[in-house]
Design a protein around this motif. Structure first.
Motif, short mmCIF file in Angstrom:
data_model
loop_
_atom_site.label_atom_id
_atom_site.label_comp_id
_atom_site.label_asym_id
_atom_site.label_seq_id
_atom_site.Cartn_x
_atom_site.Cartn_y
_atom_site.Cartn_z
N MET A 69 0.81 -1.20 0.00
CA MET A 69 0.00 0.00 0.00
C MET A 69 0.86 1.27 0.00
N GLN A 70 2.13 1.15 0.37
CA GLN A 70 3.02 2.30 0.41
C GLN A 70 4.02 2.22 -0.74
N ASN A 71 4.39 3.39 -1.26
CA ASN A 71 5.38 3.51 -2.33
C ASN A 71 5.02 2.63 -3.54
N TRP A 72 3.74 2.59 -3.86
CA TRP A 72 3.26 1.73 -4.94
C TRP A 72 3.25 2.44 -6.30
N CYS A 73 3.23 3.76 -6.29
CA CYS A 73 2.94 4.52 -7.51
C CYS A 73 4.12 4.49 -8.47
N PRO A 74 3.90 4.13 -9.75
CA PRO A 74 4.97 4.22 -10.75
C PRO A 74 5.42 5.66 -10.94
N SER A 75 6.66 5.83 -11.38
CA SER A 75 7.24 7.16 -11.54
C SER A 75 7.84 7.30 -12.93
N TRP A 76 7.61 8.44 -13.59
CA TRP A 76 8.14 8.70 -14.92
C TRP A 76 9.22 9.76 -14.88
N GLU A 78 11.08 13.09 -16.66
CA GLU A 78 10.44 14.30 -17.18
C GLU A 78 10.13 14.20 -18.67
N ASP A 79 10.99 13.51 -19.44
CA ASP A 79 10.71 13.35 -20.87
C ASP A 79 9.76 12.18 -21.15
N GLU A 80 9.32 11.49 -20.11
CA GLU A 80 8.30 10.45 -20.18
C GLU A 80 8.73 9.22 -20.98
N THR A 81 10.04 9.05 -21.18
CA THR A 81 10.52 7.86 -21.89
C THR A 81 10.90 6.73 -20.95
N LEU A 82 11.05 7.02 -19.66
CA LEU A 82 11.44 6.01 -18.69
C LEU A 82 10.41 5.97 -17.56
N CYS A 83 9.96 4.77 -17.22
CA CYS A 83 9.02 4.57 -16.12
C CYS A 83 9.62 3.54 -15.16
N ALA A 84 9.46 3.77 -13.87
CA ALA A 84 10.02 2.87 -12.88
C ALA A 84 8.93 2.48 -11.88
N ASN A 89 11.79 -6.80 -4.00
CA ASN A 89 13.17 -6.36 -3.74
C ASN A 89 13.81 -5.73 -4.96
N GLU A 90 13.01 -5.23 -5.90
CA GLU A 90 13.55 -4.72 -7.16
C GLU A 90 12.81 -3.45 -7.58
N VAL A 91 13.50 -2.67 -8.41
CA VAL A 91 12.87 -1.56 -9.12
C VAL A 91 12.92 -1.91 -10.60
N HIS A 92 11.75 -2.03 -11.23
CA HIS A 92 11.66 -2.37 -12.64
C HIS A 92 11.57 -1.09 -13.48
N PHE A 93 12.31 -1.06 -14.58
CA PHE A 93 12.34 0.11 -15.46
C PHE A 93 11.77 -0.26 -16.82
N PHE A 94 10.83 0.55 -17.31
CA PHE A 94 10.20 0.36 -18.61
C PHE A 94 10.55 1.55 -19.50
N LEU A 116 13.25 8.97 -8.90
CA LEU A 116 13.96 9.30 -10.14
C LEU A 116 14.40 10.76 -10.10
N SER A 117 15.53 11.05 -10.74
CA SER A 117 16.03 12.42 -10.78
C SER A 117 15.25 13.24 -11.79
N PRO A 118 15.17 14.55 -11.59
CA PRO A 118 14.53 15.42 -12.58
C PRO A 118 15.44 15.63 -13.78
N GLY A 119 14.91 16.25 -14.82
CA GLY A 119 15.71 16.56 -16.00
C GLY A 119 15.78 15.41 -16.99
N LEU A 120 16.61 15.62 -18.01
CA LEU A 120 16.74 14.66 -19.09
C LEU A 120 17.88 13.69 -18.81
N GLN A 121 18.24 12.88 -19.81
CA GLN A 121 19.31 11.90 -19.65
C GLN A 121 20.63 12.59 -19.35
#
Length: 526
Positions: A69-76, A78-84, A89-94, A116-121
């Motif tokens: 129930m905690q820390n469940w929300c996916p995160s993108w 800023e350029d929306e090309t990477l989602c985590a 025990n893992e962080v999956h990246f799409f 995730l950090s702000p900004g681009l690659q």
């Protein structure tokens, strides 16, 4: 105000269709056929409860079974090309919003949270692993997708006393501030637990931010320049301090009724505010010259936001936090109310937000200290009078405060432009001044006929004369009173630097007036 359009909840929903990234929604029930995630050996069979939708087409892209129930929300990014997404025990990246399979994963045992950090690659990620069985908690920084190997981490910071953390990247993604919190303060000093502040940089540097005043950490914010940050902390009245990237204090705003800080989009103005259970007092500061611009009051505010132009401020009273006197105000940073809207008594205001703009649309303007003109009539804030029992209502009111507020650094009675000293430096300075004063007093006692030496700069405000009455007993009493008054002055100086005084020390300070009167009576021979 044509360029400062205020978006209400309805407009906010309409603009969602313009956002390219999928919006994660929690909803029980199946998605489209074939879109359900296959359960692994570690997962138990169940109905997917996390669906990702494309808001342009309304198509469900993927469904997941989400247990935590905690820390469940996916995160993108800023350029929306990477989602985590945090999974066990893992962080999956799409990548490129393809959720059929993850492109990379970061594996750490008992990983609890990530940001995730702000900004681009190149993208960076900060991960938190809580401590267990005597082992410390730690936060590590990585650069995507370099997760493997013993030296893959950019930086690592371990610490104790952390049941949960808040990780804050600066805008340039070069450093992270970590607020580590415990649910219970074992010393019993705070009902809200205990907090510590840590600094971690991507170049490997890390440090504990030394806060000069004990108590909770209410707020920590980065300047948009990424070169400094402001912390609001300490038992009320709270202290606010700006620190540089070496975690050294740059400017001390003193103490006051505040629990939040907000940098302007350009980073040249800082608002210190006291919302929630405080009266809504705001201090607007020019942080380039460290000058106070204005002190407006936004009573009962539950929301604050800077306009992207860096000139206007929005404060609002929204439900469900408060269901009465709902509405919003638009201010100029000099303290003038430019627009006001009150919601009818039979309605509620739930959300208010500025229209978003890209960075760089509004150039930075020179700061003005003169309040701008406004057609909105000014309202004097209602001052609540203190309760007085019937026995005291016909007697004169004595001005007394439960807590004395300390002045900002540029208003303290210190010679020169001295930098804010650390705890150790202040302690050494007080010891040095006490020794110097003791030597001077001993010299004056041994040689009463000698001309008095110039008083040191740390001489107390109350100048005590060195006259004698001719009566040894009275002279002895006068000397003892002077020693007590001198000790009280030293305690007051310690309190001004933010040191928490003991009850007996506070009791000594309260006796100052009586001691001064007694000294005056003895010297006058009364």
């Amino acid at each position: 105000m044509d360029h400062h359009i205020l978006q209400k909840a309805q407009c906010f929903q309409e603009n969602l269709g313009k956002i390219a990234k999928p919006v994660p929604l929690v909803r029980m029930g199946p998605c489209l056929p074939g879109a359900t995630e296959k359960t692994s050996k570690d997962d138990t069979a169940g109905i997917p409860n996390l669906q990702l939708y494309d808001v342009k087409t309304g198509t469900c892209l993927k469904s997941f079974i989400q247990k935590k129930m905690q820390n469940w929300c996916p995160s993108w990014s800023e350029d929306e090309t990477l989602c985590a997404r945090n999974v066990n025990n893992e962080v999956h990246f799409f990548e490129n919003n393809n959720f059929n399979t993850f492109a990379n994963k970061l594996h750490l045992k008992k990983i609890n949270d990530f940001v995730l950090s702000p900004g681009l690659q190149p993208y960076k990620v900060a991960v938190y692993v809580p401590g267990s069985k005597g082992a410390p908690s730690f936060v590590r920084l990585y650069q995507y997708p370099n997760f493997d190997g013993p030296h893959a981490a950019l930086a690592n910071k371990s610490f104790f006393k952390a049941d949960k953390v808040t990780m804050l990247w600066n805008k340039k993604a070069t450093a992270v501030l970590v607020i580590a919190s415990t649910d219970v303060d074992k010393t019993g000093a705070s009902y809200y637990g205990e907090q510590t502040l840590h600094y971690i940089a991507t170049n490997g540097e890390s440090a504990v931010v030394q806060l000069p005043k004990n108590g909770p950490i209410y707020d920590v914010v980065w300047n948009s320049s990424s070169t400094e940050f402001c912390a609001v902390y300490g038992f009320m009245p709270a202290k606010a301090t700006i620190f540089n990237l070496k975690c050294d204090p740059v400017f001390d705003f003193g103490t006051g009724p505040r629990n939040a800080a907000y940098y302007s989009p350009h980073g040249h103005i800082l608002v210190l505010a006291g919302f929630g259970n405080l009266r809504g007092q705001m201090e607007v500061w020019d942080v380039k010259n460290y000058k106070l611009i204005s002190k407006p009051v936004a009573s009962d505010s539950t929301y604050f936001a800077w306009c992207p132009d860096g000139e206007h401020i929005l404060t609002a009273t929204c439900a469900p936090r408060l269901r009465v006197n709902n509405g919003y105000k638009i201010w100029h940073y000099t303290g003038a109310v430019l627009h006001k809207y009150d919601v009818p008594s039979n309605a509620e205001l739930w959300q208010v937000s500025w229209q978003p703009f890209l960075d760089g649309i509004f150039p930075e303007k020179a700061i003005t200290y003169q309040a701008v003109s406004s057609d909105v009539p000014s309202e004097e804030p209602k001052v609540a009078t203190a309760y007085r029992p019937p026995a005291l209502r016909n007697k004169p009111v004595t001005n007394s405060k439960l807590h004395e507020e300390g002045p900002p650094q540029n208003m303290k009675p210190q010679p020169g432009n001295e930098k804010l000293l650390s705890k150790t430096a202040l302690k050494n300075q007080r010891k040095h001044e006490a020794k110097k004063a003791a030597k001077q007093e001993a010299r004056s006692d041994k040689s009463p006929d000698m001309a008095p030496t110039p008083a040191p700069q740390s001489t107390p405000r109350h100048t005590l004369s060195q006259s004698t009455s001719g009566d040894p007993e009275i002279d002895k009493k006068i000397k003892n009173l002077k020693k007590k008054l001198k000790a009280i002055e030293q305690l007051k100086e310690q309190a001004a630097t933010g040191k928490q005084l003991e009850k007996n020390q506070l009791a000594k300070i309260q006796k100052e007036k009586a001691l001064l009167q007694e000294l005056e009576d003895l010297e006058l021979g009364i």
